[in-house]
Design a protein around this motif. Structure first.
Motif, mmCIF file in Angstrom:
data_model
loop_
_atom_site.group_PDB
_atom_site.id
_atom_site.type_symbol
_atom_site.label_atom_id
_atom_site.label_comp_id
_atom_site.label_asym_id
_atom_site.label_seq_id
_atom_site.Cartn_x
_atom_site.Cartn_y
_atom_site.Cartn_z
ATOM 1 N N GLY A 84 0.784 -1.230 0.000
ATOM 2 C CA GLY A 84 0.000 0.000 0.000
ATOM 3 C C GLY A 84 0.811 1.273 0.000
ATOM 4 O O GLY A 84 0.336 2.315 0.472
ATOM 5 N N LEU A 85 2.027 1.245 -0.562
ATOM 6 C CA LEU A 85 2.876 2.434 -0.564
ATOM 7 C C LEU A 85 2.610 3.376 -1.730
ATOM 8 O O LEU A 85 3.322 4.363 -1.911
ATOM 9 N N ALA A 86 1.592 3.078 -2.534
ATOM 10 C CA ALA A 86 1.143 3.988 -3.592
ATOM 11 C C ALA A 86 -0.315 3.672 -3.877
ATOM 12 O O ALA A 86 -0.748 2.512 -3.777
ATOM 13 N N PRO A 87 -1.115 4.686 -4.228
ATOM 14 C CA PRO A 87 -2.490 4.410 -4.630
ATOM 15 C C PRO A 87 -2.510 3.527 -5.875
ATOM 16 O O PRO A 87 -1.677 3.683 -6.774
ATOM 17 N N ALA A 88 -3.443 2.599 -5.920
ATOM 18 C CA ALA A 88 -3.565 1.729 -7.087
ATOM 19 C C ALA A 88 -3.959 2.545 -8.316
ATOM 20 O O ALA A 88 -4.597 3.601 -8.196
ATOM 21 N N GLN A 96 -3.193 12.426 -8.274
ATOM 22 C CA GLN A 96 -2.472 13.361 -7.424
ATOM 23 C C GLN A 96 -1.152 12.776 -6.949
ATOM 24 O O GLN A 96 -0.154 13.505 -6.796
ATOM 25 N N PHE A 97 -1.122 11.477 -6.716
ATOM 26 C CA PHE A 97 0.134 10.810 -6.360
ATOM 27 C C PHE A 97 1.178 11.036 -7.452
ATOM 28 O O PHE A 97 2.304 11.462 -7.180
ATOM 29 N N LEU A 98 0.818 10.771 -8.696
ATOM 30 C CA LEU A 98 1.760 10.961 -9.797
ATOM 31 C C LEU A 98 2.128 12.431 -9.968
ATOM 32 O O LEU A 98 3.290 12.768 -10.245
#
Length: 217
Positions: A84-88, A96-98
């Motif tokens: 779970g260290l990045a949103p799927a 927003q993660f990217l």
């Protein structure tokens, strides 16, 4: 036993969030210590691995070379989705993660290529001082702009720690350092303090980025 990751890096450097992610993932790795900003010899050594003479450079278990800390972090998180260290990819948080994973090296990390050696762009010592001052101001402005556009919960993207939080936590300790970061990025201040205190990383921080006297600046 799985083959190990080989991380060419240095304590306190951009390899630290990568090493932290590997630690959280419980993956076997070893660090080849090399601080290319310290000497030409050190830069030449890392240049044999990464033509840019920069860390981190990671040799994956299959033998492939990866450079660019954001790319390495995204790769590790996506390679091990169970952590779970990045949103799927299918989630609303992924965009927003990217966005912010690219923003950090583009807007902030890139400033340190100049700051590590201002003579790369400056014509004389006076110009070097101007560059050092203005890049510090630009870094603070970029943290401020990011903070204005995020709405953290426990972590920047919600209630789960991601590699984005590791990235921000480490970079926020660089110039102009944490006291300034707390002031210009008050919403993210609580997040980085939470990552600082994560018990899974206590021993890691003590070894790779210790909280020594005056560490906040």
């Amino acid at each position: 036993m799985d083959k190990e990751y080989v991380v060419h890096g240095a304590a306190g450097s951009g390899s630290v969030p990568v090493e932290a992610a590997l630690t959280l993932l419980g993956l076997p790795y070893r660090v080849v210590e090399n601080a290319p900003w310290e000497s030409r010899e050190a830069a030449d050594r890392i240049g044999q691995v990464n033509r840019l003479r920069q860390v981190p450079a990671v040799i994956l278990p299959g033998g492939e070379l990866m450079t660019e800390s954001a790319a390495i972090l995204i790769h590790l998180a996506d390679r091990h989705p169970q952590a779970g260290l990045a949103p799927a990819p299918h989630t609303a948080e992924r965009a927003q993660f990217l966005r912010w994973m690219v923003y950090l090296p583009a807007a902030i990390y890139s400033m340190f290529w100049v700051r590590d050696d201002p003579s790369r762009l400056a014509a004389d010592p006076a110009a070097e001082q101007v560059i050092s001052q203005r890049t510090a101001e630009r870094i603070a402005d970029c943290w401020r702009m990011m903070d204005e556009q995020v709405e953290p919960a426990a972590y920047i993207l919600g209630d789960t720690m991601s590699v984005l939080d590791l990235y921000v936590t480490v970079m926020s300790r660089w110039t102009p350092r944490r006291r300034c970061f707390y002031e210009v990025a008050p919403k993210m201040a609580a997040v980085v303090r939470r990552v600082d205190a994560d018990p899974r990383l206590t021993a890691f921080w003590a070894q790779r980025m210790p909280f020594g006297a005056g560490w906040e600046g």
